[in-house]
Structure formats: C-alpha cells, structure tokens
Design an enzyme around this catalytic site. Structure first.
Site, mmCIF file in Angstrom:
data_model
loop_
_atom_site.group_PDB
_atom_site.id
_atom_site.type_symbol
_atom_site.label_atom_id
_atom_site.label_comp_id
_atom_site.label_asym_id
_atom_site.label_seq_id
_atom_site.Cartn_x
_atom_site.Cartn_y
_atom_site.Cartn_z
ATOM 1 N N CYS A 27 0.851 -1.199 0.000
ATOM 2 C CA CYS A 27 0.000 0.000 0.000
ATOM 3 C C CYS A 27 0.877 1.236 0.000
ATOM 4 C CB CYS A 27 -0.922 -0.017 1.227
ATOM 5 S SG CYS A 27 -2.046 1.397 1.322
ATOM 6 N N ASP A 234 -11.631 -10.606 5.617
ATOM 7 C CA ASP A 234 -10.409 -9.821 5.438
ATOM 8 C C ASP A 234 -9.770 -9.455 6.773
ATOM 9 O OD1 ASP A 234 -12.705 -7.949 5.643
ATOM 10 O OD2 ASP A 234 -11.182 -6.405 5.432
#
Length: 355
Positions: A27, A234
């Site tokens: 990220c 997740d």
C-alpha cells in the site's frame, strides 16, 4: 404428473462477496494503525507480491460463474481526489476510522465530512487492534490472559492494555456514536446515511442488519489474497482461517464449506451468557468476533471490547428511533414488536427521506 411444488422448483440462491487483495498488503499509505500491513511477514501467510494473471483469471471466471509501500497519507491528496470525484459527478462514500484521538471530537469529524467533504453516505469503523494482532489470529489468544471488562488493562491507555495505543476507548466510541446520532437527527435525516444509524433503524423495523458486525451470523464477506489464497474474512487473513486457493478449489466449495459455515454461525453461538441476557442482544449480536478480547465480570471469555460503548449508544439512540419508526413496544421486555416486512420497508424509506 409432476408433484414437485413451485417452491421446490426454484433454484437456491446464496449470496456472498469476496474482497480481492491483488497487491496483498502492499500500500502507498503506510498507516500505523492498519491491520493489514503485516500480512506480508506473517508466518505461513500470503506473503508479498502481486496477483498473477493466472490467479486473477481464475478468480474472475469463478466469480462470474456462480503501489509502493512506506508512503504517507496526505490531506491534500485525499481532498484533491474528492474534488475530482465531484467534478465528474462520481458518487462516493466516505469511510472514517474512529481511533483513540478523534473519538473525543465527534462533531468536528462529522461536520467536516458533511460541510467540507459533502459526503452523503458516511461509514465509521472503530479501530480495535489486539496487542499482538500481527501474528496472533482472532480466537487463538489465551482466554485466561484476557482482561476483565472494566479493568485498567481493558483500556488503551494502560501499559499492559489488551489493545494497541491507537485503539479507540470503548466509552469514547459510545460517546462518538451518540453525538453523531444527535447531529444527524437534528440536521441530516433524509439527507445523509450513516452506517451505524441506518442499520439500527432497519433492525428495529424488522429488517436484517445492514452491516455484518450487527448481524446474528457472518461468513459471507471473504478475502482472496495476491497468490490466490481465500480466507474467511479480510480481518481473518491468518493461516488458521485459510479455506483454500482459487487455483485449486472453487469459490462455491470454499464459501459454503462446513468450516466456513461454522465460522459464520459461531458469531452468535459462541456468545457468553452475559451477552445472551443483554437487552441489546438483537441490536449488537456481539459485534465483530475479532473484537471479543475481554472477559465478563464472571470471568467468561468472549465479551466484545466495545461492549460498554455500544450499550451507551443503543441506550441513547433507541428511544428516538422507536418513536420515529412508530414501533409498538412490548412493555414487559421494552423491545419493539416487529411489524410485517412490507409495512416496515415503507416506513424505513419514509423515515430516511423525510425533510
């Protein structure tokens, strides 16, 4: 002659969704509080890398059938992105993390989202991270070492706290939601949808929870990682919750497997007795299982870290919600008597869109 009823002829429809992680934990926004950044280093985890064409093709085919790390988030980049969305008339939602600091300033946060960002669908997510979340999977902690609700260790400002320093304080979270509810009620009914308010209204009209954390069961929101591994959720990307891989197993096989089915029903079936006797049980259902890191005053494990704050929010908001939705109240239980779905649906639409 075919004796099969029309109902029996209808195909069974079962719904689920899977969050794809094509870049894994990579990220360009290196948020310290992010629960996902350490997945690349998790032993026996998905590792680092990008999703291959082979994995992507397998994932997309099955779904149809049945950045650089160490960047820093910048306010200007985010606001410029919002400006572009508005310029091109692209609808958007906002997802705001509620942490130890901003939970104390609910009106500043909410009014900024409404006045500056001009968001009309606002989602809030509480930051709650078990200290050791980098390697310890939820429900695999030692239950005997979990703190008792109300103890100093059950708060984020204690050196031996069960959560990270940046995790939201449960009582501050209840204060945050209550103040947001008041502001929404006074200014934004019919103009803005707030996830924690929208679902509470819906649930008190006899409709299902609008978000998984307040549902009686979960397990329909899975995650597929960069190398094709599929996990129960997740927030449960750990080896203990790996269901298989899209290269070797079908999505339907994994999603509706006995293991994943048990995972979904455990949300309600593993609740402590304290929760089962709570007047807000059907509003909360124990919230997210990953946050059940406390023991009750009787020592029973499985109590949600946010329990005290959620109780404050429900106690504050429900009288107005029940009155606004014209829900009759059972005097013996102080809970609403659910009305037929069709009538409830009409009332919900009217309530959320009234001037």
């Amino acid at each position: 002659m075919n004796n099969q009823s029309e109902t029996e002829k209808l195909p069974v429809q079962r719904r689920f969704h899977i969050m794809a992680k094509p870049g894994g934990s990579t990220c360009n926004i290196d948020c310290q509080y992010c629960y996902y950044l350490d997945k690349a280093d998790l032993p026996n985890g998905p590792g680092a890398g990008r999703m291959s064409d082979e994995v992507l093709e397998s994932y997309i085919r099955q779904y149809i059938e049945g950045v650089t790390k160490n960047g820093k988030p910048t306010f200007d980049l985010v606001m410029n992105g919002i400006k572009l969305l508005k310029k091109h008339r692209v609808p958007f939602n906002t997802l705001t993390c509620v942490n130890r600091l901003n939970a104390k300033r609910p009106l500043d946060v909410y009014r900024f989202l409404r006045r500056e960002v001009q968001s009309t669908y606002i989602q809030f997510i509480p930051i709650v991270e078990y200290k050791g979340f980098e390697t310890t999977a939820p429900q695999y902690w030692d239950p005997e070492k979990l703190p008792i609700d109300g103890s100093p260790e059950s708060r984020p400002d204690h050196p031996d706290s069960v959560v990270t320093d940046w995790s939201v304080d449960p009582d501050d979270y209840g204060y945050f939601l209550s103040k947001v509810f008041d502001e929404w009620l006074n200014r934004d009914v019919g103009k803005v949808l707030v996830n924690h308010i929208e679902t509470l209204v819906a649930q008190h009209l006899g409709l299902p929870s609008q978000i998984c954390i307040y549902s009686g069961f979960c397990g329909k929101g899975l995650a597929v990682e960069n190398e094709g591994s599929v996990y129960s959720c997740d927030h449960y990307v750990y080896p203990e919750y790996k269901l298989g891989n899209v290269k070797d197993n079908s999505l339907a096989e994994m999603v509706f497997s006995p293991v994943q089915t048990k995972f979904g029903f455990d949300k309600s079936e593993t609740l402590p007795g304290y929760c089962r006797k709570c007047e807000y049980l059907t509003d909360c259902w124990g919230e997210c299982p990953k946050n059940r890191i406390l023991r009750t005053v009787d020592g029973e494990p499985g109590l949600n870290y946010l329990c005290s704050g959620l109780k404050k929010y429900f106690k504050h908001a429900l009288p107005e919600i029940n009155q606004s939705t014209n829900q009759p109240i059972n005097q013996s239980t102080n809970q609403p008597i659910n009305q037929p779905i069709n009538q409830s649906t009409n009332q919900l639409i009217k309530f959320l869109n009234e001037p």
